[in-house]
Scaffold this active site. Structure first.
Site, PDB file in Angstrom:
ATOM      1  CG  ASP A  77      -1.757 -16.826   3.200  1.00 43.90           C
ATOM      2  OD1 ASP A  77      -0.658 -16.502   3.688  1.00 43.90           O
ATOM      3  OD2 ASP A  77      -2.719 -16.033   3.084  1.00 43.90           O
TER       4      ASP A  77
ATOM      5  NE  ARG B 280      -2.489  -1.051   3.536  1.00 42.15           N
ATOM      6  CZ  ARG B 280      -2.406  -2.234   4.124  1.00 42.15           C
ATOM      7  NH1 ARG B 280      -2.853  -3.324   3.515  1.00 42.15           N
ATOM      8  NH2 ARG B 280      -1.868  -2.360   5.330  1.00 42.15           N
TER       9      ARG B 280
END
Length: 209
Positions: free
Chosen positions: A90, A73
């Site tokens: 993940d 971000r």
């Protein structure tokens, strides 16, 4: 449950994220390092019976999963590639954690616990797959009792406290509950997607004379 906590932790770690960017470290590199650390913590410690140490190592590297998002971000690089890489890695981390728990519990002759850990691994992998497949056909599947982060946190807490001397049955029960939550969530997502897609594929009612 972890959405609000994740937002708070992300704000706390924002300065670290910006510092890493200034050092030339990419969000992707942090994602990979975090996954490798979690895998090492699981297979190198938990599978060998060092439950508390393994929990601490994994918890530390799980924070990398928050930092990489903050870095993306801050750098204006949030996008589909980062989301894809994070989601795929993940699965490696989850596989290592619940695979290590399965191995450990088998070594302890705790077959119910091993079965529950394996069920967590299987059902837990179906949950994100259902979401991804739903999105590929134009539907959404974000519903469910507990998200991936919630399930991982609960499993790590149970693993850690058992490593500190709490009876092993606590871990067995928690894994059983998590397996049930994962199964329930996967079924919920299937039903949710069916409700979105099925009406569009119904044949129009036949006209009667």
């Amino acid at each position: 449950m972890l959405k609000h906590l994740r937002a708070v932790v992300s704000r706390i770690l924002d300065p670290l994220a910006r510092a890493l960017l200034r050092m030339g470290i990419s969000p992707d590199a942090v994602t990979v390092i975090g996954t490798l650390g979690a895998v090492v913590g699981a297979l190198g410690f938990i599978a060998r019976g060092y439950l508390f140490a393994g929990t601490m190592v994994i918890t530390f590297f799980v924070l990398f999963d928050v930092i990489d998002g903050a870095m993306a971000r801050a750098a204006g690089r949030s996008g589909p590639w980062g989301a894809f890489l994070d989601s795929v890695l993940d699965r490696y981390a989850d596989g290592a954690v619940f695979g290590a728990l399965t191995w450990y519990l088998v070594s302890q002759d705790e077959m119910w616990g091993a079965a529950f850990a394996l069920a967590c691994l299987v059902f837990g992998s179906i949950v994100p797959y259902a979401r991804a497949k739903a999105e590929s056909v134009g539907a959404s599947a974000t519903v469910g009792i507990a998200e991936r982060g919630d399930r991982l946190l609960i499993a790590l807490v149970a693993t850690g406290i058992v490593g500190l001397g709490v009876p092993q049955v606590v871990l067995v029960v928690v894994l059983g509950v998590l397996a049930l939550l994962s199964l329930t969530t996967s079924i919920h997502r299937i039903w949710h997607v069916r409700a979105q897609i099925h009406p569009a594929h119904l044949d129009p009612p036949e006209e009667t004379e």
